[in-house]
Design an enzyme around this catalytic site. Structure first.
Site, mmCIF file in Angstrom:
data_model
loop_
_atom_site.group_PDB
_atom_site.id
_atom_site.type_symbol
_atom_site.label_atom_id
_atom_site.label_comp_id
_atom_site.label_asym_id
_atom_site.label_seq_id
_atom_site.Cartn_x
_atom_site.Cartn_y
_atom_site.Cartn_z
ATOM 1 C CG ASP A 155 -9.036 4.712 6.897
ATOM 2 O OD1 ASP A 155 -9.702 4.511 7.929
ATOM 3 O OD2 ASP A 155 -7.779 4.746 6.913
ATOM 4 C CG ASP A 176 -4.414 5.626 2.369
ATOM 5 O OD1 ASP A 176 -5.193 6.565 2.100
ATOM 6 O OD2 ASP A 176 -4.258 5.184 3.522
ATOM 7 C CE LYS A 217 -0.518 5.837 4.778
ATOM 8 N NZ LYS A 217 -1.944 5.496 5.086
ATOM 9 C CE LYS A 231 -2.928 1.946 3.328
ATOM 10 N NZ LYS A 231 -4.031 1.813 4.298
ATOM 11 C CD GLU A 249 -4.124 -0.888 6.212
ATOM 12 O OE1 GLU A 249 -4.171 -0.908 4.977
ATOM 13 O OE2 GLU A 249 -4.155 0.137 6.901
ATOM 14 C CE LYS A 306 -7.147 2.562 9.473
ATOM 15 N NZ LYS A 306 -6.520 3.846 9.079
ATOM 16 C CD GLU A 366 -6.877 3.170 3.075
ATOM 17 O OE1 GLU A 366 -6.133 2.236 2.691
ATOM 18 O OE2 GLU A 366 -6.992 3.502 4.258
HETATM 19 MN MN MN Z 1 -6.124 4.975 5.441
#
Ligand code: MN
Length: 386
Positions: free
Chosen positions: A252, A201, A172, A170, A330, A276, A227
């Site tokens: 998210d 993301d 960032k 992923k 993740e 989360k 994301e």
């Molecule tokens: Mn995120």
């Protein structure tokens, strides 16, 4: 208040812990060299200790809370409401906390985690049995690529592939100019095509024009999931993007509360939801949120705030109750943090994190390691922090 099945809480301590990262992590909002969390240590009248972890992705940029605010609000406002209560009365305790303190979902989630740990230990059951029972033993775990340097990131990914640790990566994004950022992502995706899955993301840093421009380029390069490209509040924009998105559009930041989830379901604002525990204020409410997503026909994903080995074990207890995770998750925190605070090491092999055996959350804090990394001791990492 005592009797069969009660575990009255007699003490609650909030301990800030600072752990160094194995490499710098470049988020959309900051560069991080260490990861901090708050351990919530609760003790019952029978001497059962339950530990929760409130972890943040390096400061308040994501959720507004910081380790310092968590400790202050726990010590000053939340702890007095928990002391004297029965750890099994978790519904009424959490309701009390919500009535007395707005927001602070990370702090509340840490307390709930500790209450569930006590319940599990008192009943000699793993916490997943308190949340509906086990539906899986392991989780495919994505690795964050977050240095911003495509060549270094390709090397990093190849090393993870060779060690059979990760085959999902992923990126960032959002820290650089979008054009350079998208070029970087496309390079990494093309290089790893066929060997690994690559996801992006930007942490809500793009506007709709940028996202509409970037999406076809990323898709063409083989990216299989995007994301939260748009700002968290722009649900209508998220819905427009979802309609034109041929890959998974995961939300998210946009989905923290149950009300967020309801609105996202109404608008069809995303096609995948990152769960989360911290952002939703606890495992039980996150479970409810997952049921709402699934009831709306929107699949779920197991996200992370880069928890320590302890918090990751706790997250895995929750994750074990989720049957369908078509894009995995993740829970990679312990591999990014250079030090552990637990007696057990989380088990990563064959591209997956495996569930820890044991009662409660399945993990125990190593007192010597805690003494070394707690902020209120002489030994601290302030010197290497910026
Ligand atoms: Mn995120």
């Amino acid at each position: 208040m005592s009797g069969p099945g009660t575990q009255r809480i007699e003490a609650l301590e909030a301990i800030i812990v600072d752990l160094p990262l194995v490499r710098e992590q470049r988020f959309a909002a900051l560069d991080a060299r260490s990861q901090s969390m708050v351990l919530l240590v609760l003790r019952s009248q029978d001497g059962i200790e339950g530990v929760g972890e409130a972890s943040l992705p390096s400061g308040p940029w994501w959720g507004g809370e910081s380790v310092e605010s968590i400790k202050a609000n726990v010590d000053g406002y939340l702890a007095p409401l928990v002391i004297g209560e029965d750890a099994f009365a978790v519904d009424s305790i959490m309701r009390k906390l919500d009535d007395a303190v707005h927001g602070n979902s990370f702090a509340k989630a840490g307390i709930e985690m500790a209450l569930l740990d006590i319940q599990g230990k008192a009943l000699e059951q793993p916490v997943y049995n308190l949340l509906g029972g086990k539906a899986r033993d392991s989780l495919p775990v994505a690795w964050p690529l977050a240095t911003g340097d495509a060549s270094a990131e390709i090397d990093e990914a190849r090393e993870k592939l060779d060690k059979r640790l990760h085959n999902i990566f992923k990126l960032k994004m959002g820290a650089m100019d979008p054009e350079a950022d998208v070029e970087r992502a496309c390079r990494v995706a093309r290089e790893l095509e066929g060997a690994a899955k690559v996801r992006c993301d930007p942490n809500g840093r793009w506007d709709e024009t940028t996202a509409s421009w970037a999406l076809p380029r990323l898709v063409e390069a083989g990216v299989d999931l995007i994301e939260q490209p748009l700002q968290r509040w722009n649900l209508e924009g998220c819905a427009r993007l979802t309609r034109h998105c041929p890959i998974a559009h995961m939300l998210d930041e946009s989905v923290c509360s149950l009300q967020d989830m309801q609105r996202v379901a109404e608008l069809r604002a995303g096609s995948l939801i990152s769960l989360k525990i911290m952002k939703t204020g606890g495992m039980r409410r996150t479970k409810t949120l997952s049921e709402m997503a699934l009831a709306a026909g929107i699949p779920i994903y197991m996200g992370t705030f880069l928890e320590s080995s302890y918090g990751t074990g706790a997250n895995m207890q929750f994750c074990a109750t989720l049957r369908d995770l078509p894009y995995g998750g993740e829970l990679s925190g312990p591999l990014l943090v250079a030090e552990s605070i637990t007696e057990q090491d989380p088990e990563y092999r064959d591209f997956e994190l495996h569930l820890q055996p044991g009662t409660g959350l399945g993990m125990s804090i190593d007192p010597e390691k805690l003494a070394a990394f707690r902020r209120d001791r002489d030994y601290s990492l302030h010197a290497v922090q910026r």
